[in-house]
Design an enzyme around this catalytic site. Structure first.
Site, PDB file in Angstrom:
ATOM      1  N   ASN A 252     -10.141  -0.054   0.532  1.00  0.00           N
ATOM      2  CA  ASN A 252      -8.683   0.058   0.400  1.00  0.00           C
ATOM      3  C   ASN A 252      -8.282  -0.432  -0.998  1.00  0.00           C
ATOM      4  OD1 ASN A 252      -5.920  -0.154   0.494  1.00  0.00           O
ATOM      5  ND2 ASN A 252      -5.842  -1.201   2.478  1.00  0.00           N
TER       6      ASN A 252
ATOM      7  N   HIS B 274      -3.452   7.227   3.282  1.00  0.00           N
ATOM      8  CA  HIS B 274      -3.826   5.929   2.730  1.00  0.00           C
ATOM      9  C   HIS B 274      -5.160   5.519   3.351  1.00  0.00           C
ATOM     10  CE1 HIS B 274      -3.806   1.940   1.281  1.00  0.00           C
ATOM     11  NE2 HIS B 274      -3.560   1.375   2.446  1.00  0.00           N
TER      12      HIS B 274
ATOM     13  N   CYS C  92       0.811  -1.227   0.000  1.00  0.00           N
ATOM     14  CA  CYS C  92       0.000   0.000   0.000  1.00  0.00           C
ATOM     15  C   CYS C  92       0.841   1.274   0.000  1.00  0.00           C
ATOM     16  CB  CYS C  92      -0.947  -0.014   1.190  1.00  0.00           C
ATOM     17  SG  CYS C  92      -2.189  -1.307   1.066  1.00  0.00           S
TER      18      CYS C  92
HETATM   19  N1  COA Z   1     -17.639  -8.966  10.357  1.00  0.00           N
HETATM   20  C1  COA Z   1     -18.005  -9.244  11.604  1.00  0.00           C
HETATM   21  N2  COA Z   1     -17.162  -9.661  12.579  1.00  0.00           N
HETATM   22  C2  COA Z   1     -15.877  -9.783  12.229  1.00  0.00           C
HETATM   23  C3  COA Z   1     -15.397  -9.499  10.929  1.00  0.00           C
HETATM   24  C4  COA Z   1     -16.333  -9.095   9.967  1.00  0.00           C
HETATM   25  N3  COA Z   1     -16.006  -8.793   8.702  1.00  0.00           N
HETATM   26  N4  COA Z   1     -14.061  -9.710  10.886  1.00  0.00           N
HETATM   27  C5  COA Z   1     -13.695 -10.087  12.114  1.00  0.00           C
HETATM   28  N5  COA Z   1     -14.788 -10.137  12.930  1.00  0.00           N
HETATM   29  C6  COA Z   1     -14.854 -10.512  14.343  1.00  0.00           C
HETATM   30  C7  COA Z   1     -13.673 -11.328  14.805  1.00  0.00           C
HETATM   31  O1  COA Z   1     -13.817 -12.676  14.533  1.00  0.00           O
HETATM   32  C8  COA Z   1     -13.631 -10.990  16.270  1.00  0.00           C
HETATM   33  O2  COA Z   1     -14.584 -11.780  16.918  1.00  0.00           O
HETATM   34  P1  COA Z   1     -14.320 -12.374  18.394  1.00  0.00           P
HETATM   35  O3  COA Z   1     -14.139 -11.167  19.271  1.00  0.00           O
HETATM   36  O4  COA Z   1     -15.558 -13.166  18.662  1.00  0.00           O
HETATM   37  O5  COA Z   1     -13.078 -13.201  18.252  1.00  0.00           O
HETATM   38  C9  COA Z   1     -14.105  -9.541  16.344  1.00  0.00           C
HETATM   39  O6  COA Z   1     -14.816  -9.310  15.117  1.00  0.00           O
HETATM   40  C10 COA Z   1     -12.971  -8.554  16.464  1.00  0.00           C
HETATM   41  O7  COA Z   1     -11.984  -8.857  15.460  1.00  0.00           O
HETATM   42  P2  COA Z   1     -10.673  -8.046  15.317  1.00  0.00           P
HETATM   43  O8  COA Z   1      -9.859  -8.632  14.212  1.00  0.00           O
HETATM   44  O9  COA Z   1     -10.049  -7.871  16.657  1.00  0.00           O
HETATM   45  O10 COA Z   1     -11.298  -6.640  14.852  1.00  0.00           O
HETATM   46  P3  COA Z   1     -10.591  -5.264  14.674  1.00  0.00           P
HETATM   47  O11 COA Z   1     -11.259  -4.237  15.481  1.00  0.00           O
HETATM   48  O12 COA Z   1      -9.112  -5.369  14.789  1.00  0.00           O
HETATM   49  O13 COA Z   1     -10.957  -4.920  13.167  1.00  0.00           O
HETATM   50  C11 COA Z   1      -9.901  -4.887  11.039  1.00  0.00           C
HETATM   51  C12 COA Z   1     -10.514  -5.742  12.109  1.00  0.00           C
HETATM   52  C13 COA Z   1      -9.359  -5.783   9.950  1.00  0.00           C
HETATM   53  C14 COA Z   1     -10.982  -3.995  10.469  1.00  0.00           C
HETATM   54  C15 COA Z   1      -8.778  -4.023  11.662  1.00  0.00           C
HETATM   55  O14 COA Z   1      -7.933  -4.832  12.417  1.00  0.00           O
HETATM   56  C16 COA Z   1      -7.974  -3.299  10.659  1.00  0.00           C
HETATM   57  O15 COA Z   1      -8.471  -2.415   9.966  1.00  0.00           O
HETATM   58  N6  COA Z   1      -6.676  -3.588  10.608  1.00  0.00           N
HETATM   59  C17 COA Z   1      -5.768  -2.917   9.726  1.00  0.00           C
HETATM   60  C18 COA Z   1      -6.042  -3.342   8.347  1.00  0.00           C
HETATM   61  C19 COA Z   1      -5.227  -2.592   7.372  1.00  0.00           C
HETATM   62  O16 COA Z   1      -5.031  -1.432   7.519  1.00  0.00           O
HETATM   63  N7  COA Z   1      -4.809  -3.304   6.336  1.00  0.00           N
HETATM   64  C20 COA Z   1      -4.184  -2.784   5.220  1.00  0.00           C
HETATM   65  C21 COA Z   1      -2.893  -2.198   5.541  1.00  0.00           C
HETATM   66  S1  COA Z   1      -2.344  -1.409   4.119  1.00  0.00           S
END
Ligand code: COA
Length: 333
Positions: free
Chosen positions: A287, A257, A116
């Site tokens: 993204n 970004h 990215c």
């Molecule tokens: N819909 C519903 N629930 C979901 C889900 C979805 N699409 N994806 C994950 N969950 C659930 C998980 O299983 C977890 O459940 P649990 O608590 O029962 O185990 C809960 O939601 C929390 O998951 P978690 O991964 O801790 O969520 P988060 O707040 O970290 O959000 C992202 C997930 C991916 C949105 C976040 O981590 C993120 O944006 N990370 C950075 C991504 C990024 O920037 N990537 C590109 C870099 S260039």
């Protein structure tokens, strides 16, 4: 002799027509609009549905949009860089195909991949060529067909990514009041296991087993990436302001970004910026990897004024991250 700087003189972009909404994703994986919206800020993303079309299709469209808007003769372009994590194919560069298709007959071309951060890193490469006096006109395209590497059964990744492309023309100028001023670019390979494609590279070539194990899709450990991204993007952006003796008040726009609204907010807060100065279109496109920054410039171009100080900030797999300070060089035509 005056110093040569590199300034953005034109912007173009392209997004495919097909819109994949949060409601549609609710029918594909166990998720819901409320979760996606509050955790990421994304409402919909664009997907390239056309059979037999890869990232070059997006890149060519974005470049053609720029060429047409700027009435640019493509034969005057010296270099075409395509920043992408999803090239058409391995070992034949997407940039060479793109440059031939757009009529950049006198340009050489190559791909750049730092996930990215590819577009931001590519901007620095282009600026260095121009500042050295070696080349005068460089077309930098950020393009990604993320749908080609997303597993639409994996809710951790399929809600985030979309397809799109954006392009900028960087030109040499002797007007020192405009152009690219400074950059801080970083990488840390210890983060590569948190966001990557497990197979298909030289480390683990494609096999029946890798396909069955779904190892040709983007894999992400969201929380680890999130923590690193918040700190990385906010730290470099604040450091860039500090070393140029600027505060949030001196900055007209932050172009972050578009990975997650919460990462964007954290960066803006660290820079002391009001929300009105932050370009956010993540709700429309998700993204788009290398395309997020030029897609923002494209969406906001009509509001940009000559003399505006702009910070572009990115974060990506690898890990890679950085921030660039530039002064905008033209009023919208
Ligand atoms: N819909 C519903 N629930 C979901 C889900 C979805 N699409 N994806 C994950 N969950 C659930 C998980 O299983 C977890 O459940 P649990 O608590 O029962 O185990 C809960 O939601 C929390 O998951 P978690 O991964 O801790 O969520 P988060 O707040 O970290 O959000 C992202 C997930 C991916 C949105 C976040 O981590 C993120 O944006 N990370 C950075 C991504 C990024 O920037 N990537 C590109 C870099 S260039």
């Amino acid at each position: 002799m005056s110093k040569i700087t590199a300034a953005i003189t034109a912007v173009g972009a392209y997004v495919p027509e097909f819109v994949l909404t949060n409601a549609m994703l609710e029918n594909m994986v166990e998720t819901n609009d409320e979760w996606i919206t509050t955790r990421t800020g994304i409402k919909e993303r664009r997907i390239l549905k056309a059979e037999g079309k890869g990232t070059s299709f997006l890149a060519i469209k974005a470049a053609q949009n720029l060429i047409q808007k700027a009435s640019l003769d493509p034969a005057t372009i010296d270099l075409v860089i395509v920043a992408t994590a999803t090239p058409d194919m391995k070992a034949a560069s997407t940039a060479s195909y793109t440059s031939t298709q757009i009529g950049a007959t006198n340009a050489f071309s190559y791909d750049m991949d730092s996930a990215c951060s590819s577009f931001l890193f590519g901007m620095s490469t282009a600026a260095s060529y121009i500042e050295s006096g070696r080349y005068k006109k460089i077309l930098l395209i950020g393009a990604d067909k993320m749908s080609s590497i997303v597993n639409y059964k994996d809710r951790a990744t399929c809600i985030i990514f979309g397809d799109g492309a954006g392009a900028v023309l960087l030109e040499a100028t002797e007007d020192e009041s405009i152009g690219i001023k400074d950059s801080i670019l970083k990488s840390d390979g210890s983060g590569r296991h948190y966001l990557h494609m497990k197979a298909g590279g030289s480390l683990k070539p494609a096999s029946v087993e890798t396909v069955l194990n779904k190892e040709h899709f983007a894999y992400q450990e969201g929380q680890a990436v999130f923590k690193f991204a918040v700190k990385g993007m906010a730290d470099v952006s604040a450091e860039l302001l500090e070393r140029n003796q600027l505060t949030g008040d001196d900055i007209a726009w932050l172009v972050p970004h578009q990975a997650n609204l919460r990462i964007i907010d954290a960066t803006a807060n660290r820079m002391g910026l009001d929300k009105e100065k932050v370009m956010i279109n993540i709700q429309k496109y998700g993204n788009t990897t290398a395309a997020t920054l030029p897609l923002c410039l494209w969406d906001w171009e009509s509001q940009l004024k000559k003399g505006d100080n702009i910070v572009l900030a990115a974060f990506g797999g690898g890990f890679t991250w950085g921030a660039t300070l530039l002064t905008w060089g033209y009023d919208s035509k």
